[in-house]
Structures are given as structure tokens and as C-alpha cells.
Design a protein around this motif. Structure first.
Motif, PDB file in Angstrom:
ATOM      1  N   UNK A  40     -35.400 -53.187   6.472  1.00 57.06           N
ATOM      2  CA  UNK A  40     -36.574 -52.726   5.721  1.00 57.06           C
ATOM      3  C   UNK A  40     -37.356 -51.682   6.524  1.00 57.06           C
ATOM      4  N   UNK A  41     -37.612 -51.968   7.804  1.00 54.63           N
ATOM      5  CA  UNK A  41     -38.394 -51.043   8.623  1.00 54.63           C
ATOM      6  C   UNK A  41     -37.708 -49.687   8.769  1.00 54.63           C
ATOM      7  N   UNK A  42     -36.422 -49.692   9.083  1.00 54.69           N
ATOM      8  CA  UNK A  42     -35.725 -48.419   9.280  1.00 54.69           C
ATOM      9  C   UNK A  42     -35.522 -47.682   7.954  1.00 54.69           C
ATOM     10  N   UNK A  43     -35.327 -48.414   6.858  1.00 53.23           N
ATOM     11  CA  UNK A  43     -35.151 -47.789   5.545  1.00 53.23           C
ATOM     12  C   UNK A  43     -36.452 -47.123   5.087  1.00 53.23           C
ATOM     13  N   UNK A  44     -37.563 -47.840   5.239  1.00 57.28           N
ATOM     14  CA  UNK A  44     -38.862 -47.276   4.848  1.00 57.28           C
ATOM     15  C   UNK A  44     -39.230 -46.097   5.743  1.00 57.28           C
ATOM     16  N   UNK A  45     -38.933 -46.191   7.043  1.00 55.06           N
ATOM     17  CA  UNK A  45     -39.195 -45.067   7.954  1.00 55.06           C
ATOM     18  C   UNK A  45     -38.407 -43.830   7.526  1.00 55.06           C
ATOM     19  N   UNK A  46     -37.164 -44.020   7.123  1.00 58.97           N
ATOM     20  CA  UNK A  46     -36.342 -42.894   6.661  1.00 58.97           C
ATOM     21  C   UNK A  46     -36.913 -42.285   5.380  1.00 58.97           C
ATOM     22  N   UNK A  47     -37.360 -43.123   4.470  1.00 60.75           N
ATOM     23  CA  UNK A  47     -37.940 -42.613   3.221  1.00 60.75           C
ATOM     24  C   UNK A  47     -39.227 -41.847   3.500  1.00 60.75           C
ATOM     25  N   UNK A  48     -40.085 -42.400   4.347  1.00 61.49           N
ATOM     26  CA  UNK A  48     -41.376 -41.751   4.636  1.00 61.49           C
ATOM     27  C   UNK A  48     -41.169 -40.386   5.270  1.00 61.49           C
ATOM     28  N   UNK A  49     -40.276 -40.277   6.236  1.00 61.26           N
ATOM     29  CA  UNK A  49     -40.056 -38.970   6.873  1.00 61.26           C
ATOM     30  C   UNK A  49     -39.251 -38.046   5.958  1.00 61.26           C
ATOM     31  N   UNK A  50     -38.337 -38.595   5.179  1.00 59.78           N
ATOM     32  CA  UNK A  50     -37.500 -37.767   4.310  1.00 59.78           C
ATOM     33  C   UNK A  50     -38.254 -37.136   3.150  1.00 59.78           C
ATOM     34  N   UNK A  51     -39.320 -37.771   2.711  1.00 59.20           N
ATOM     35  CA  UNK A  51     -40.122 -37.228   1.619  1.00 59.20           C
ATOM     36  C   UNK A  51     -41.343 -36.459   2.118  1.00 59.20           C
ATOM     37  N   UNK A  52     -41.415 -36.230   3.411  1.00 60.00           N
ATOM     38  CA  UNK A  52     -42.594 -35.608   4.006  1.00 60.00           C
ATOM     39  C   UNK A  52     -42.567 -34.094   3.827  1.00 60.00           C
ATOM     40  N   UNK A  53     -43.567 -33.586   3.117  1.00 60.89           N
ATOM     41  CA  UNK A  53     -43.707 -32.154   2.880  1.00 60.89           C
ATOM     42  C   UNK A  53     -45.160 -31.899   2.490  1.00 60.89           C
ATOM     43  N   UNK A  54     -45.742 -30.846   3.026  1.00 60.44           N
ATOM     44  CA  UNK A  54     -47.105 -30.490   2.651  1.00 60.44           C
ATOM     45  C   UNK A  54     -47.234 -28.977   2.611  1.00 60.44           C
ATOM     46  N   UNK A  55     -47.822 -28.485   1.520  1.00 61.89           N
ATOM     47  CA  UNK A  55     -48.081 -27.060   1.367  1.00 61.89           C
ATOM     48  C   UNK A  55     -49.578 -26.842   1.459  1.00 61.89           C
ATOM     49  N   UNK A 157     -54.535 -30.111  12.252  1.00 66.94           N
ATOM     50  CA  UNK A 157     -55.787 -29.755  11.594  1.00 66.94           C
ATOM     51  C   UNK A 157     -55.511 -29.173  10.208  1.00 66.94           C
ATOM     52  N   UNK A 158     -54.397 -28.486  10.076  1.00 68.45           N
ATOM     53  CA  UNK A 158     -54.029 -27.869   8.797  1.00 68.45           C
ATOM     54  C   UNK A 158     -53.204 -28.838   7.949  1.00 68.45           C
ATOM     55  N   UNK A 159     -52.207 -29.464   8.555  1.00 61.62           N
ATOM     56  CA  UNK A 159     -51.287 -30.347   7.828  1.00 61.62           C
ATOM     57  C   UNK A 159     -51.590 -31.804   8.149  1.00 61.62           C
ATOM     58  N   UNK A 160     -52.740 -32.267   7.777  1.00 64.57           N
ATOM     59  CA  UNK A 160     -53.181 -33.627   8.099  1.00 64.57           C
ATOM     60  C   UNK A 160     -52.305 -34.717   7.490  1.00 64.57           C
ATOM     61  N   UNK A 161     -52.013 -34.591   6.197  1.00 61.26           N
ATOM     62  CA  UNK A 161     -51.191 -35.607   5.528  1.00 61.26           C
ATOM     63  C   UNK A 161     -49.773 -35.631   6.108  1.00 61.26           C
ATOM     64  N   UNK A 162     -49.236 -34.462   6.371  1.00 64.67           N
ATOM     65  CA  UNK A 162     -47.896 -34.357   6.955  1.00 64.67           C
ATOM     66  C   UNK A 162     -47.840 -35.088   8.293  1.00 64.67           C
ATOM     67  N   UNK A 163     -48.838 -34.858   9.135  1.00 70.78           N
ATOM     68  CA  UNK A 163     -48.875 -35.499  10.450  1.00 70.78           C
ATOM     69  C   UNK A 163     -49.042 -37.011  10.339  1.00 70.78           C
ATOM     70  N   UNK A 164     -49.833 -37.458   9.379  1.00 69.85           N
ATOM     71  CA  UNK A 164     -50.020 -38.903   9.187  1.00 69.85           C
ATOM     72  C   UNK A 164     -48.725 -39.574   8.736  1.00 69.85           C
ATOM     73  N   UNK A 165     -47.966 -38.898   7.883  1.00 69.46           N
ATOM     74  CA  UNK A 165     -46.691 -39.468   7.444  1.00 69.46           C
ATOM     75  C   UNK A 165     -45.687 -39.515   8.588  1.00 69.46           C
ATOM     76  N   UNK A 171     -44.017 -44.982  13.820  1.00 71.92           N
ATOM     77  CA  UNK A 171     -44.416 -46.371  14.113  1.00 71.92           C
ATOM     78  C   UNK A 171     -43.446 -47.351  13.460  1.00 71.92           C
ATOM     79  N   UNK A 172     -43.049 -47.091  12.212  1.00 66.30           N
ATOM     80  CA  UNK A 172     -42.073 -47.960  11.548  1.00 66.30           C
ATOM     81  C   UNK A 172     -40.737 -47.962  12.293  1.00 66.30           C
ATOM     82  N   UNK A 173     -40.311 -46.794  12.731  1.00 66.77           N
ATOM     83  CA  UNK A 173     -39.062 -46.690  13.484  1.00 66.77           C
ATOM     84  C   UNK A 173     -39.157 -47.433  14.813  1.00 66.77           C
ATOM     85  N   UNK A 174     -40.291 -47.318  15.466  1.00 70.23           N
ATOM     86  CA  UNK A 174     -40.507 -48.032  16.725  1.00 70.23           C
ATOM     87  C   UNK A 174     -40.496 -49.543  16.501  1.00 70.23           C
TER      88      UNK A 174
END
Length: 196
Positions: A40-55, A157-165, A171-174
């Protein structure tokens, strides 16, 4: 009298063996829970980083006499190799966790060779997850703080949501790496307590 002592000794031996089997079954249940948690942890970590994009639209000043020009910048996970590595390792770890869970459920005979291979692969998964988390965290720290010595500016400072994801995925991967490390510890303890 002698017969009575032998009977008591046999019953004590059976009780001791039953206790060992009970501990082994408890360890097996804990191992299954850890494997599901690792998946679960590694799967969710992969989804969170894989869907990470901010314009983001950023105003840039070319000259003091001109109005700022608006430029659109996009941050995507695959722009940085550390995040590609994080995604790839988490996909590998979640796939391995699922397969190992399936193999352990099918392995009724408690094959020692399979158990040894799983311990080795658990160790490899823990090492890979720790290394990918470390790589992503290093890039994340530079993105968050910048580095004035090499003129790298902060981007969080510019890509706040991207950095949070990215931080959440790291953290999930760790946490997944810690779970795999606990699986190795549990297996090592289980080898000592395994009934002969």
C-alpha cells in the motif's frame, strides 16, 4: 513411575512444540500485514509522484520600463531523474510486495529456499526504497531552499503543490522502506524460532 515421567516429558515436549508453532503462526500473520502495508505504501507513493504536475503563470520583468511578461511554466515529475527513480523503485517495490505476498500464501510447505530468496529480496527492496527516498529528498531540499553558491533558485515558492506532493511521496516511500526493513528483522528473528 518411570512410565509416568516419560509421559510427562513427552507432553512437555509437545506443549513446547505447540508454543513454537503458535509463535511461528503469529510471525506469519505479522509478516502478511507488513507485506500488505509495504504494498500500500509503495503503491500510493508511486501514484502520488506519478500524477504530480503543476502549471504556473509567472510574471517576468525584462526591463523596468516595460510591463512584466507572463510566462507559463510547468513542473512535471519526469523532468528530474530523482523523481523518475522514486517512481520506478516504488512501482518495483509494490509489484514485488504483491508477488511475495501471493507466493507466501501459496507456500504451504514452508520452503526454506523460497523463504531465503524472499529475505534477500526484502533486503534489496529496503535498500532501493531508502536510496530513492534519499535522492528525492536531496532534490526536494534544493528545490525548497535553493543553493546560493551555484545560483540555484528556490522553486517551491512557485510550485508549492508540486513540492508538497513530492514530499508526501518521499515520506510514503521512506515508510515503505522501514516496513521492508522490519520484514527483514522479523524474518531473521523467525529463523531462530522456526520449529525444526
Amino acid at each position: 513411575m518411570e512410565v509416568e515421567r516419560r509421559r510427562v516429558k513427552m507432553e512437555d515436549g509437545k506443549n513446547e512444540e505447540m508454543k513454537k508453532m503458535g509463535n511461528y503462526d503469529n510471525n506469519n500473520k505479522v509478516e502478511m500485514v507488513f507485506r500488505v502495508l509495504g504494498f500500500v505504501l509503495s503503491f500510493v507513493a508511486a501514484i502520488v509522484v506519478g500524477l504530480n504536475k503543476q502549471t504556473k503563470v509567472v510574471p517576468l520583468t525584462v526591463s523596468l520600463n516595460l510591463h512584466p511578461l507572463d510566462y507559463t511554466f510547468t513542473a512535471k515529475w519526469h523532468y528530474l531523474s530523482a523523481f523518475v527513480y522514486l517512481l520506478a523503485i516504488n512501482i518495483i517495490a509494490s509489484s514485488y510486495s504483491f508477488v511475495s505476498l501471493f507466493l507466501l500464501l501459496k507456500n504451504k510447505s514452508k520452503d526454506n529456499i523460497l523463504g531465503l530468496l524472499i529475505i534477500v529480496f526484502d533486503t534489496v527492496m529496503a535498500a532501493l526504497l531508502f536510496s530513492s527516498s534519499g535522492a528525492a529528498a536531496a532534490v526536494g531540499v534544493i528545490a525548497y531552499h535553493g543553493n546560493s553558491h551555484v545560483q540555484w533558485n528556490k522553486v517551491c515558492d512557485i510550485y508549492g503543490r508540486f513540492c508538497k506532493q513530492v514530499a508526501a511521496s518521499t515520506v510514503l516511500s521512506l515508510a515503505g522502506a522501514v516496513v521492508f526493513m522490519l520484514l527483514v528483522v522479523l524474518a531473521s528473528v523467525g529463523l531462530q524460532k522456526r520449529p525444526n
